[in-house]
Write an enzyme that holds these catalytic residues in place. Structure first.
Site, mmCIF file in Angstrom:
data_model
loop_
_atom_site.group_PDB
_atom_site.id
_atom_site.type_symbol
_atom_site.label_atom_id
_atom_site.label_comp_id
_atom_site.label_asym_id
_atom_site.label_seq_id
_atom_site.Cartn_x
_atom_site.Cartn_y
_atom_site.Cartn_z
ATOM 1 N N THR A 1 98.928 -5.558 -37.836
ATOM 2 C CA THR A 1 99.188 -6.833 -38.501
ATOM 3 C C THR A 1 99.359 -7.922 -37.452
ATOM 4 O O THR A 1 100.073 -7.730 -36.467
ATOM 5 C CB THR A 1 100.447 -6.759 -39.383
ATOM 6 O OG1 THR A 1 100.258 -5.771 -40.387
ATOM 7 C CG2 THR A 1 100.714 -8.102 -40.051
ATOM 8 N N PHE B 1 100.732 -11.567 -36.524
ATOM 9 C CA PHE B 1 101.745 -12.543 -36.910
ATOM 10 C C PHE B 1 101.545 -13.824 -36.093
ATOM 11 O O PHE B 1 101.083 -13.766 -34.944
ATOM 12 C CB PHE B 1 103.159 -12.006 -36.658
ATOM 13 C CG PHE B 1 103.529 -10.816 -37.504
ATOM 14 C CD1 PHE B 1 104.332 -10.955 -38.619
ATOM 15 C CD2 PHE B 1 103.086 -9.540 -37.167
ATOM 16 C CE1 PHE B 1 104.683 -9.857 -39.390
ATOM 17 C CE2 PHE B 1 103.422 -8.434 -37.936
ATOM 18 C CZ PHE B 1 104.225 -8.592 -39.050
#
Length: 424
Positions: free
Chosen positions: A300, A302
């Protein structure tokens, strides 16, 4: 131009531009240095220009080390007054003005002058920074905040928009929010919030996602009737849950760590949660299965958000994020992309989102009638710093083709080594 002199209770007249230095004597016990910039008689032998920025940089050098030639205590009146900075002659006057001992009636010491550390920004290592994230303690967003700003004070928020508002209202200094996942794709909500709010992207961090199946102590897999977690976490572990022989219902909640907290708080012995190993430690749960994600390449990305942008640089890899739209729809997309291709600028991301203010465009044609087209905003990430001339020229060309263009941020790329999550 007036020189800036240290504040003191003595009413000393500021030094103004004069054809020659002025020296006065009033029972000296200490000397203060005042710098006067003379634009009418500047001759910098060491390549220093005559701009205000050069004068300020010269004053910064003077504050660190000044070597002045010996001068008489009386008014010299000579035109050949020369001072040396770090051993080099300069035409900036160093007028030594004797003043009385600075103190007030309470014998308080004189205030210390500002140093470069007083003017430095917040520490980049994250010490004493308040960082907002979405979720509860144990969430992957909290881990991303700790990776981006070690030793920071993490502030949990129940919604993405609350994290944006926390920075805007000075409750937090930064926000760390997910923007895309290698398996689940883009987090569309945060793309929309980037456009709605006026925060700036100041960095990025990529976090490998490692899912675990959590249950209360003493609970076995055979006792489970349902599994709860974030929708993307459930989708990323679907195949593994089937291989484990779990014939359970899947229920979606707001976040992974929140699922673990819900199971622990309600003592649900028939329910498991998909969350991180840290969530298991925080909420006193056992790990029934470790690394249950279907694909080990689960990462992921960010972004770090702040109220003010950072100064772009060219001494390390940078990434720039922009958003644009056009009144005539998507027909200019090829022209926009060619502006980067011609300058050999690599694009790492392109995302389209509906134009909130005008989602549908009507086109009248006498032969075929009225056509309806959907309007989109385009988000683009490219590998170049705004300090790079190529990026500046590319955006100048993009601006000619678009009706709306906004730079969301120019920030350092996350270059930390990446290793895939462990298998089950």
């Amino acid at each position: 131009m007036q020189a800036i002199s240290p504040s003191s209770p003595n009413n000393l007249k500021p030094l103004i531009r004069t054809p020659r230095p002025v020296l006065s004597r009033v029972n000296p016990t200490r000397f203060s240095i005042q710098c006067a910039y003379r634009s009418d008689s500047v001759n910098f032998p060491n390549g220093v220009g005559a701009s205000r920025a050069d004068w300020q940089s010269s004053c910064a050098i003077l504050a660190s080390k000044v070597v002045s030639q010996q001068q008489p205590t009386e008014n010299t009146g000579g035109a050949d007054h020369v001072s040396a900075v770090n051993g080099h002659k300069t035409s900036i006057d160093l007028n030594l003005v004797p003043i009385e001992k600075v103190s007030d009636s309470n014998n308080k010491p004189a205030p210390k002058p500002l140093t470069i550390t007083d003017l430095s920004p917040a520490p980049m290592h994250g010490s004493q920074l308040r960082v907002a994230y979405q979720g509860v303690p144990g969430a992957y967003s909290e881990a991303a905040a700790g990776k981006a700003y070690p030793n920071c004070e993490a502030i949990p928020c129940d919604q993405f928009e609350v994290a944006f508002q926390a920075v805007e209202l000075w409750i937090a200094d930064r926000a760390v929010l997910p923007i895309e996942n290698s398996l689940g794709g883009s987090i569309h909500r945060n793309y929309d919030l980037l456009l709605r709010h006026r925060l700036h992207i100041v960095g990025e961090v990529q976090l490998p996602v490692h899912h675990c199946l959590l249950a209360l102590p003493g609970v076995r897999k055979e006792y489970l009737t349902r599994v709860i977690s974030h929708p993307q976490a459930l989708a990323q572990c679907e195949l593994t849950l089937t291989k484990l022989g779990l014939n359970v219902a899947r229920e979606a909640v707001d976040d992974t760590a929140g699922a673990a907290e819900f199971v622990a708080a309600n003592n649900l012995r028939d329910t498991a949660a998909i969350a991180s190993a840290r969530a298991a430690d925080l909420y006193g749960m056992n790990i029934l299965a470790d690394g249950i994600q279907d694909d080990s390449s689960n990462v992921t990305r960010f972004v770090m958000l702040a109220r003010e942008p950072i100064i772009p640089r060219t001494d390390r890899p940078f990434k720039t994020s922009i958003v644009f739209a056009h009144d005539k729809g998507t027909s200019v997309l090829f022209k926009v992309l060619s502006a980067f291709a011609f300058r050999n600028i690599s694009l790492t991301k392109i995302e389209s989102r509906p134009h909130r203010n005008r989602p549908i465009r009507l086109v009248d044609d006498a032969n075929v009638g009225t056509a309806k087209h959907f309007e989109y905003m385009f988000y683009v990430d490219f590998e170049a710093s705004m300090a790079d001339v190529r990026a500046q020229n590319a955006l100048a060309e993009v601006q000619e083709f678009t009706s709306f263009l906004r730079v969301l941020g120019s920030y350092p790329m996350d270059m930390t080594p990446w290793c895939p999550s462990r298998g089950d």
